[in-house]
Design an enzyme around this catalytic site. Structure first.
Site, PDB file in Angstrom:
ATOM      1  N   ARG A 212       0.839  -1.204   0.000  1.00 23.87           N
ATOM      2  CA  ARG A 212       0.000   0.000   0.000  1.00 23.87           C
ATOM      3  C   ARG A 212       0.871   1.250   0.000  1.00 23.87           C
ATOM      4  O   ARG A 212       0.583   2.232  -0.716  1.00 23.87           O
ATOM      5  CB  ARG A 212      -0.935  -0.012   1.219  1.00 23.87           C
ATOM      6  CG  ARG A 212      -2.024  -1.058   1.148  1.00 23.87           C
ATOM      7  CD  ARG A 212      -3.057  -0.886   2.238  1.00 23.87           C
ATOM      8  NE  ARG A 212      -2.648  -1.355   3.538  1.00 23.87           N
ATOM      9  CZ  ARG A 212      -2.934  -2.541   4.050  1.00 23.87           C
ATOM     10  NH1 ARG A 212      -3.618  -3.421   3.326  1.00 23.87           N
ATOM     11  NH2 ARG A 212      -2.562  -2.871   5.279  1.00 23.87           N
ATOM     12  N   ASP A 250     -16.150  -3.351  -2.016  1.00 21.24           N
ATOM     13  CA  ASP A 250     -16.124  -4.687  -1.418  1.00 21.24           C
ATOM     14  C   ASP A 250     -17.530  -5.271  -1.535  1.00 21.24           C
ATOM     15  O   ASP A 250     -18.515  -4.536  -1.566  1.00 21.24           O
ATOM     16  CB  ASP A 250     -15.685  -4.620   0.049  1.00 21.24           C
ATOM     17  CG  ASP A 250     -15.188  -5.964   0.557  1.00 21.24           C
ATOM     18  OD1 ASP A 250     -13.963  -6.171   0.579  1.00 21.24           O
ATOM     19  OD2 ASP A 250     -16.024  -6.812   0.925  1.00 21.24           O
ATOM     20  N   ASP A 299      -6.565  -6.715  -5.236  1.00 21.74           N
ATOM     21  CA  ASP A 299      -6.043  -7.602  -4.189  1.00 21.74           C
ATOM     22  C   ASP A 299      -7.145  -8.578  -3.760  1.00 21.74           C
ATOM     23  O   ASP A 299      -7.726  -8.440  -2.681  1.00 21.74           O
ATOM     24  CB  ASP A 299      -5.564  -6.764  -2.995  1.00 21.74           C
ATOM     25  CG  ASP A 299      -5.001  -7.614  -1.873  1.00 21.74           C
ATOM     26  OD1 ASP A 299      -4.558  -8.748  -2.153  1.00 21.74           O
ATOM     27  OD2 ASP A 299      -5.004  -7.150  -0.709  1.00 21.74           O
ATOM     28  N   CYS A 339      -2.487 -13.727  -2.888  1.00 21.77           N
ATOM     29  CA  CYS A 339      -2.072 -14.292  -1.600  1.00 21.77           C
ATOM     30  C   CYS A 339      -2.207 -15.811  -1.616  1.00 21.77           C
ATOM     31  O   CYS A 339      -2.154 -16.454  -0.566  1.00 21.77           O
ATOM     32  CB  CYS A 339      -2.884 -13.691  -0.456  1.00 21.77           C
ATOM     33  SG  CYS A 339      -4.662 -13.991  -0.567  1.00 21.77           S
TER      34      CYS A 339
END
Length: 397
Positions: A212, A250, A299, A339
């Site tokens: 970030r 989101d 992400d 991830c």
């Protein structure tokens, strides 16, 4: 040695001698040392086939990873002093990087404490125990945490899916003190809050902090899109760094509300629009309407949870990257991340290249990132080096 012995089959000790911390069930000489003789979480000394001690492990006979090395010294005792020593080692590292106590303090195998994760939120500690061995030692670990950190509260967020593989129940509980309503985070001067007993993982994604920070250097005067934003960490920091505007997206209503509250907490509510939507659908709608952004952060959650799902997962990553590039302005910046443990950096780079070719873009790699230093990777365990990111410049052909 007064602990029970776990003996490996012939020539199965090489990984452990190289420093790896996992023993798989098919590596054990079950004729000499039947796994059924061990209780879940029991401590033992692991030896090579000819009896050479290799270290102290915790054993779970019902798991594919049936033992985890806690220390290479076979005389080690997994007591309060052991965990206090590990915590002190971890504190010494974090002190080199962070001015305030807001970071991952123990990162499981990366800090040589398999199955133990601890996050610091000022004077509140949130932990997660993911192995039977760590579960058996929970009171010992708690005592060590209290002795070294003197927190006002310790919370166990033992609701991870990985506990299922160890035959452990999922639960969230306050182990010490009184849990606050919110966990507070200081990240490079930005202030955030997330619920203490709910939300994702252990509350905050400390592992993305350095990524970030890197991307925030490129946002001044730019329009920003923060996908899979959770509580607004990047979009809020981008607004504080001078972004013209930021959309924080989101699929969770709770995450959307947290992001809006964190924007207000930092005085940038007028610059941050918190949106609840599916990322793919939102990107398609933007592309159809001609809406573009100068900087996009992508992400997503882990899209490859098992190695056999790698190809399907890479296609999913490529689709998201292509959709993100479709809404990126000319000479725009994309940070793409994964991830997923089973996706390596070259996989992600190839995904981004294929997406760029399909989108008719010329791509340049400006930076390559990973998890921060509060998530140190074990040099013998690629599994601990799980987070990959690239900051790309995309130009129209």
């Amino acid at each position: 040695m007064d602990m029970p012995i776990l003996t490996l089959r012939n020539n199965e000790e090489r990984r452990l001698r190289a420093g790896h911390l996992w023993v798989f069930s098919n590596e054990v000489d079950t004729k000499k040392t039947p796994l059924t003789a061990f209780a879940p979480g029991q401590a033992a000394v692991v030896t090579a086939s000819r009896g050479r001690p290799l270290g102290v492990v915790t054993v779970n006979p019902g798991s594919l990873i049936c033992a985890r090395v806690m220390d290479s010294d076979p005389d080690t005792r997994l007591d309060v002093d052991f965990f206090r020593s590990r915590i002190r080692d971890a504190l010494a590292l974090r002190a080199r990087f962070y001015a305030t106590p807001h970071y991952r303090l123990l990162f499981s195998e990366g800090d040589h404490v398999p199955g133990v994760v601890l996050d610091r939120y000022g004077d509140v500690v949130v932990g997660q125990l993911t192995t039977a061995g760590a579960e058996v030692l929970r009171d010992v670990i708690l005592e060590a945490v209290l002795a070294e950190l003197s927190p006002r509260a310790v919370i166990w967020r033992n609701d991870a899916a990985s506990r299922d593989l160890e035959g452990l129940p999922r639960a969230v509980e306050t182990a010490y003190g009184e849990a606050p309503e919110f966990l507070e985070i200081d990240e490079d001067g930005a202030r955030f809050a997330v619920p203490a007993l709910s939300g994702q993982k252990t509350g905050w994604f400390y592992d993305m902090r350095e990524n970030r920070t890197a991307l925030c250097r490129l946002v001044r005067g730019r329009t920003v899109l923060d996908l899979f934003a959770y509580a607004g960490a990047f979009s809020v920091r981008a607004a504080l760094a001078g972004a013209a505007s930021a959309v924080c997206l989101d699929s969770s209503e709770a995450a959307r509300d947290m992001a809006a509250q964190n924007a207000a907490r930092n005085g940038v509510a007028g610059s941050v629009e918190a949106v609840r939507a599916d990322a793919g659908a939102f990107l398609e709608e933007c592309a159809a309407s001609g809406r573009t952004f100068d900087v996009v952060s992508l992400d997503p959650p882990a899209l490859v949870k098992r190695r056999k799902d790698l190809e399907a997962g890479l296609r999913a990553y490529e689709r998201l990257n292509r959709l993100a590039m479709d809404v990126l302005a000319d000479d725009g910046i994309l940070m793409t991340c994964s991830c997923s443990q089973h996706v390596d950096a070259w996989d992600l780079r190839r995904v981004a290249l294929r997406a760029a070719n399909a989108a008719g873009r010329r791509a340049q790699v400006l930076a390559q990132g990973r998890q921060g230093p509060d998530h140190p990777a074990h040099p013998a365990m690629a599994e601990t080096d799980y987070l990959k990111s690239f900051i790309l410049r995309l130009l129209r052909r």
